[in-house]
Design an enzyme around this catalytic site. Structure first.
Site, PDB file in Angstrom:
ATOM      1  CE  LYS A 130      -1.753  -5.529  -8.512  1.00 28.19           C
ATOM      2  NZ  LYS A 130      -3.218  -5.759  -8.480  1.00 28.19           N
ATOM      3  CB  SER A 205      -3.844  -4.010  -5.232  1.00 26.11           C
ATOM      4  OG  SER A 205      -4.247  -4.886  -6.264  1.00 26.11           O
ATOM      5  CB  SER A 229      -6.867  -4.579  -7.775  1.00 28.23           C
ATOM      6  OG  SER A 229      -7.199  -4.969  -6.469  1.00 28.23           O
TER       7      SER A 229
END
EC number: 3.5.1.4
Length: 559
Positions: A130, A205, A229
């Site tokens: 990420k 996210s 997330s």
């Protein structure tokens, strides 16, 4: 052109130039919603590269690399090509540096040839990250155009450990501006979409990770989770994921919004197409003693006894509690069907299943809103004011840029009031622990319940801009409980019929009811959560395997 727009143009140009022209594809038309089969059928990958990237079991990949059946260069190249294909389909990548990854893989191959042994437990394995995870020499923009040009001076601790384990960090993936959204969109890279249906969100996210893994552009991804997330994109993309308790995994060098807020901490965890991949990752990371590198990591090595469920009756006749809804938003029919499938599968496997009544979930939600809002506005403005970058006020297709942001619509809370919120959160966590402990009276095992099984979200992946609710996940962040997500089924219009209206708890409950249209969600993955208590990572993985194995004997037509 404003400064932030110039930064966007520069970054997008450099990102595009990082893709070899030979790896460019003729993207299917936008009318083609499901693109999951495209990477293996588009002709860009060789037969061997398809074989490599379709090998979703990480342990098989590692064995083949260790035995020199496949070189790390071959594996990394195959996954990099597939990742770039995935990016062109769903817009999932941020950082692309192919020469760096190939050079690292070549070094590992040479080490294996020279020494006859692997560097570590993840030798030669490509791992996607990420975007907020810092890699030395690469930009960490975290969805902010304003952060273009900020190159990391050192690796995040998790990246250091990956190198020690022999892994090959190879791409970074998209996330929403400010991070604090459950969809993935920003002004720098744009929106990441769902490979199963590009009209639906990939979640957030960690939405770039979810979409990339769903297209098998990476064998193993690392996401983060402050309020769902990691788990929401995992559920929306038909994957397996683990949210450890916050102090079990190293976060040093991982940038974030509202850093310094330590009442509810973010958690770093793995995402993969197989459950065994999560276990391989956790064992590998713990083998390097991350508590010696990050002062906030609990000194807890991997425990074989905990994985063998020594504290849970050895895994025999477990007692699971199912939370059918959280008292605020009623799940859609396929989510409820998934819960029923799990209940039936576990019962057939000889385990006990009881109901779980949610305790103060709305209170937890309000607490988190207040705590995270305390300094969010100042945090967002500090990140963007130097370039004039506007702040998205929603994830809708035509999102505005009011500068409010989801957690910055109110003025900040004063220190004394914030302390009161922290105190209330601690008291509410004690109430929840007592509720869990008191179930010893009804389980019949001599123990409290072993785990809770519940929705990860009230629906499958919604259309863009319609993902409004995350309290099925973030309540467990407030409690700091360990939680996994595992795939169960997909939306089937033949059986997941819309029910008559129920008595709505609130306007959002009505919104979700009205959102459910069968053709909108056809074929979308449905994943559920398994929740253990704090620092129960090994046990949660083991119990998730028990559930996963039980589901595998359910007749296919029922799934």
């Amino acid at each position: 052109m404003e400064k932030w727009q110039s930064l966007v143009a520069d970054k997008r140009r450099r990102q595009q130039n990082a893709i070899p022209s030979a790896w460019l594809i003729a993207e299917p038309p936008k009318t083609v919603a499901n693109v999951t089969s495209f990477p293996s059928e588009c002709g860009l990958l060789t037969e061997k590269e398809v074989l490599i990237t379709e090998t979703v079991d990480i342990n098989i990949l590692l064995r083949k690399i260790a035995a020199s059946e496949w070189s790390s260069v071959e594996v990394v190249t195959a996954f990099y090509k597939r990742a770039v294909i995935a990016h062109q389909l769903v817009n999932c990548l941020t950082e692309i540096d192919i020469p760096r990854a190939i050079a690292r893989a070549a070094e590992l191959d040479e080490y294996l040839r020279t020494h006859g042994k692997v560097v570590g437990p993840l030798h030669g394995l490509p791992v996607s990250l990420k975007d907020q995870i810092s890699v030395k020499g690469l930009e960490t923009t975290m969805g902010y155009a304003s952060w273009v040009g900020q190159y990391a001076e050192c690796d995040a601790t998790i990246v250091e450990i990956l190198y020690e384990c022999g892994a090959v960090p190879f791409v970074k993936t998209n996330l929403p501006q400010t991070l604090l959204w459950i969809e993935t969109n920003n002004l720098l890279f744009g929106r990441t979409v769902n490979p199963v249906n590009r009209n639906l969100t990939s979640g957030g996210s960690s939405g770039g990770e979810g979409a990339l893994l769903a297209l098998k552009g990476s064998p193993l991804g690392i996401g983060t989770d402050l309020g769902g997330s990691l788990r929401i994109p995992t559920a929306y993309n038909g994957l397996y994921g683990l949210k450890p308790s916050a102090l079990r995994m190293p976060l040093s060098g991982v940038v974030s919004s509202i850093q310094g807020q330590d009442s509810v901490l973010s958690s770093l965890g793995p995402m993969a197409n197989t459950l065994s991949g999560l276990k391989a990752f956790m064992e590998a990371i713990f083998s390097q003693e991350p508590w010696m590198k990050d002062p906030l990591v609990a000194p807890m090595p991997w425990s074989k006894a905990r994985y063998e469920l020594a504290e849970h009756g050895g895994g025999n006749r477990l007692c699971f509690a199912i939370m059918w809804h959280d008292g605020a938003i009623k799940p859609h029919p396929p989510v409820t069907r998934a819960l029923t499938l799990v209940k039936d599968a576990l019962t057939i496997a000889g385990h006990q299943v009881i109901d779980w009544q949610p305790l103060k979930h709305l209170e937890f939600s309000n607490l988190l809103n207040s705590i995270w809002s305390a300094g969010s506005r100042e945090d967002f403005l500090e990140a963007t004011m130097s370039t004039g970058e506007p702040i998205l006020d929603s994830m809708e297709l035509n999102a505005g840029t009011s500068g409010a942001g989801y957690f910055a619509k109110t003025t900040g809370t004063g220190a004394h009031e914030l302390w009161k919120l922290h105190k209330l959160k601690t008291e509410t966590r004690k109430d929840y622990l007592d509720r869990w402990q008191n179930t010893v009276q009804v389980t019949g095992t001599g123990r409290p319940i072993d785990a809770i099984i519940c929705p990860a979200t009230p629906s499958a992946a919604p259309p863009h801009g319609m993902n409004k609710y995350s309290n099925y996940t973030r309540v467990w962040n407030a409690l700091d409980y360990t939680a996994s997500v595992f795939p169960v089924t997909t939306v089937n219009p033949d059986v997941d019929i819309k029910q008559p209206p129920h008595e709505f708890s609130n306007s959002l409950d009505k919104f979700y009811y009205e959102m459910y249209e069968l053709e909108t969600f056809r074929g979308a993955p449905i994943g559920l959560q398994l929740v253990g208590r704090m620092l129960e990572e090994e046990a949660v993985l083991a119990m998730t395997k028990i559930v996963d194995d039980a589901l595998k004997v359910v007749p296919t037509h029922k799934l």
